[in-house]
Scaffold this motif. Structure first.
Motif, short mmCIF file in Angstrom:
data_model
loop_
_atom_site.label_atom_id
_atom_site.label_comp_id
_atom_site.label_asym_id
_atom_site.label_seq_id
_atom_site.Cartn_x
_atom_site.Cartn_y
_atom_site.Cartn_z
N ARG A 289 -21.72 24.06 3.96
CA ARG A 289 -22.30 23.18 4.99
C ARG A 289 -22.11 23.72 6.39
N SER A 290 -21.08 24.53 6.58
CA SER A 290 -20.87 25.15 7.89
C SER A 290 -21.55 26.52 7.97
N GLU A 291 -22.38 26.81 6.96
CA GLU A 291 -23.22 28.01 6.91
C GLU A 291 -22.41 29.31 6.85
N GLN A 292 -21.25 29.23 6.26
CA GLN A 292 -20.45 30.43 5.97
C GLN A 292 -20.71 30.81 4.51
N PHE A 293 -21.94 31.25 4.27
CA PHE A 293 -22.41 31.39 2.90
C PHE A 293 -21.70 32.50 2.12
N GLU A 294 -21.39 33.61 2.78
CA GLU A 294 -20.72 34.70 2.06
C GLU A 294 -19.33 34.28 1.60
N LEU A 297 -19.67 31.87 -1.27
CA LEU A 297 -20.03 32.52 -2.53
C LEU A 297 -18.83 33.24 -3.13
N ASP A 298 -18.07 33.94 -2.29
CA ASP A 298 -16.88 34.65 -2.79
C ASP A 298 -15.90 33.67 -3.45
N LEU A 299 -15.67 32.55 -2.79
CA LEU A 299 -14.74 31.56 -3.32
C LEU A 299 -15.28 30.92 -4.59
N ALA A 300 -16.58 30.65 -4.61
CA ALA A 300 -17.20 30.06 -5.80
C ALA A 300 -17.11 31.00 -6.99
N ARG A 318 -23.20 23.94 -9.98
CA ARG A 318 -24.26 23.22 -9.28
C ARG A 318 -24.53 23.83 -7.90
N MET A 319 -23.49 24.38 -7.28
CA MET A 319 -23.66 24.95 -5.93
C MET A 319 -24.15 26.39 -5.94
N MET A 320 -23.87 27.10 -7.02
CA MET A 320 -24.17 28.54 -7.05
C MET A 320 -25.63 28.87 -6.74
N PRO A 321 -26.63 28.22 -7.36
CA PRO A 321 -28.02 28.59 -7.03
C PRO A 321 -28.34 28.44 -5.56
N ARG A 322 -27.83 27.41 -4.92
CA ARG A 322 -28.09 27.24 -3.49
C ARG A 322 -27.50 28.38 -2.68
N LEU A 327 -28.40 33.46 0.54
CA LEU A 327 -28.08 34.87 0.82
C LEU A 327 -29.17 35.81 0.32
N GLY A 328 -30.27 35.26 -0.16
CA GLY A 328 -31.39 36.09 -0.62
C GLY A 328 -31.10 36.83 -1.90
N LEU A 329 -30.20 36.29 -2.72
CA LEU A 329 -29.84 36.95 -3.97
C LEU A 329 -30.52 36.26 -5.15
N ALA A 330 -30.70 37.02 -6.20
CA ALA A 330 -31.38 36.49 -7.38
C ALA A 330 -30.48 35.48 -8.09
#
Length: 549
Positions: A289-294, A297-300, A318-322, A327-330
């Motif tokens: 939510r704070s847009e620290q996507f990388e 993703l690492d923590l997930a 549930r969060m992984m696809p988002r 991050l533009g990843l498949a």
């Protein structure tokens, strides 16, 4: 007549038993003030001891003398005199206006303040606001009410008594009423033998740590600013794992507070510090939510490598696809969800309020197929009855007072491993018909005894007979094994209804959802588990017929 009603000093006897119990088990941890109180209490006249205990067991610390009249005590001022001399009770406390209002009725306030009060039928809260403008001082009761023929007593030793209560119960949500309910036979507890040395606190630091965290939690619940509470929470993990769990839960709750306020940095920091279940997945959510996507993703991905629970795995998936899309990843293809058996009932809206589950039960049941509203109670009760001796095994640290519905370590990570052999023997009975006899015998022998698993108010002979006849032992075993994997998480989430076909020796469980309602996460996990083991479960959607009111 019940013995507790014949003994007019039953409450005093119970309190003195607690003092002996605490002195026996915690003498090395008592503070000087606590030890002085226990010793001094024994020297008082019985009427004085009884009056003090009456005050301790009532709500609050301020009492009008007219509210402290008891036949077995007699003259209240005479009984109170030694308590005042000890400094345990103050008979001339300074009272704020708010405290005075808590003691007096509107009629008594009118006598005390007369013309100062506005006319009409104002509420006490309005009268208080009116008088606060001119009365900010704290005064003795006689100064507020010169014509009163009574006095006000203030109990000064409540912190000591609360600490003694904590040492006896190991918590502050149980109180002195436990004794009365047990004496009257309303609550009956399993008799577990444990040594006189058994205790939950091992050091004075444990006691002080519990009280400190309890105070922080209560202040937070009462609306104290989160930052003021946070600065009082110990920054380092507590060496006692049980108390550390309490600290971790409080940090988690503060993290939720800051997350709701969109203070992402503080929320993330608190979730990082907390080891409470769910803190890591909330941290992933905050980073997202704070847009620290990388970082999210690492923590997930790390969480999916070693998930702490099924719940965390479900939330992270549930969060992984988002996160991958951001991050533009498949995104890898999603695994197919377990198919659900679904029913739809279109019913007239009831003329009087009625739970949708009860409506569905009435509609679905048939003379040869009774249905019961059980939710989490039936499976947990069957588990509790089969595994009664394992649950109430007198292991070190599990039981330490006679009013326990469950062992103290029920939610500890090693609860099952400490009793693995005991549970193994009981679950092995499900491989033969032996389990039926154990459940029925405990249902007969233990009836009414408090258990965190067994819902005596729901169970009855007919339901139990249907359950044992219609539910395969393999299904019971799978349910019980899953409960033992994570007791706090897996005791809930079962469907609302169970329906039996006794002649066919089969059953089905049904989750009822009204208009706009949907399955919750823990229900989805149970449905997936049941589907994986070919257990008959269904979701019943209730819709209102058109044209009904």
């Amino acid at each position: 007549m019940n013995p507790v009603l014949e003994n007019r000093y039953y409450y005093l006897d119970n309190f003195e038993m607690v003092l002996r119990w605490v002195r026996q088990r915690y003498d090395d941890l008592l503070s000087g003030a606590e030890r002085d109180f226990i010793l001094g209490f024994q020297t008082l006249p019985r009427a004085s001891r009884a009056l003090l205990v009456r005050m301790i067991m009532r709500k609050g610390t301020l009492f009008k003398s007219s509210k402290l009249r008891y036949d077995e005590i007699g003259d209240t001022p005479l009984a109170a005199r030694p308590l005042v001399e000890q400094g345990w009770v103050d008979d001339t406390p300074a009272l704020t206006l708010e405290q005075l209002f808590g003691l007096l009725t509107k009629t008594e306030l009118a006598e005390a303040f007369g013309a100062e009060l506005p006319g009409g039928h104002a509420r006490k809260a309005d009268l208080l606001r009116h008088l606060k403008e001119t009365h900010s001082e704290a005064l003795p009761f006689k100064a507020w009410c010169p014509s009163a023929r009574e006095c006000v007593y203030e109990l000064r030793i409540m912190p000591i008594c609360e600490c003694l209560r904590l040492m006896f119960f190991g918590n502050l949500h149980q109180d002195w009423s436990e004794f009365v309910l047990a004496d009257l036979g309303l609550y009956v507890y399993e008799k577990v033998e444990f040594p006189a040395s058994s205790r939950i606190f091992q050091s004075r630091g444990d006691i002080e740590g519990y009280l400190h965290l309890y105070d922080c939690r209560e202040r937070f619940r009462a609306g104290t600013e989160a930052q003021l509470v946070l600065q009082d929470i110990p920054s380092q993990p507590h060496p006692n794992a049980w108390l550390e769990q309490r600290r971790a839960k409080l940090l988690f709750q503060l993290g939720q507070h800051y997350e709701k306020s969109r203070d992402w940095d503080r929320a993330c920091a608190l979730y990082t510090q907390s080891t409470y279940a769910g803190a890591r997945s909330r941290r992933v959510r905050v980073l997202e939510r704070s847009e620290q996507f990388e970082q999210a993703l690492d923590l997930a991905q790390a969480a999916l490598q070693q998930p702490e629970s099924e719940a965390e795995k479900q939330q992270i998936n549930r969060m992984m696809p988002r996160l991958l899309r951001k991050l533009g990843l498949a995104c890898p293809p999603r695994s197919a969800a377990a198919p659900l058996t679904e029913l739809t009932l279109t019913l007239p809206r009831p003329q009087v309020p009625m739970a949708v589950e009860e409506l569905a039960r009435h509609h679905l049941q048939e003379p040869q197929a009774p249905a019961y509203y059980v939710e989490n109670t039936l499976v947990n009760s069957l588990f509790g009855l089969l595994c009664w001796d394992a649950i109430f095994a007198a292991l070190p640290g599990a039981f330490f007072h006679p009013f326990q519905r469950a062992p103290a370590d029920l939610h500890s990570a090693d609860f099952y491993s400490r009793r693995q052999d005991l549970f193994g023997r009981r679950l092995a009975q499900l491989d033969s018909n032996a389990y039926r006899q154990t459940i029925l015998q405990n249902y007969k022998d233990k009836v009414g005894i408090q258990s965190v698993f067994v819902a005596w108010g729901v169970l009855n002979d007919e339901m139990l007979d249907h359950a044992l006849s219609c539910i395969p032992a393999l299904h019971l075993k799978k349910w019980f094994e899953r409960i033992l994997l994570d007791i706090p998480a897996h005791r809930s989430g079962f469907p609302d209804l169970i329906q039996f076909w006794p002649q066919e020796r089969r059953y089905r469980m049904i989750e009822v959802k009204g208009p706009g309602d949907r399955l919750q996460d823990n229900q989805l996990r149970w449905f997936g588990y049941c589907a994986a083991h070919d257990m008959p479960v269904a979701v019943c959607h209730v819709r209102w017929a058109e044209g009904t009111a």
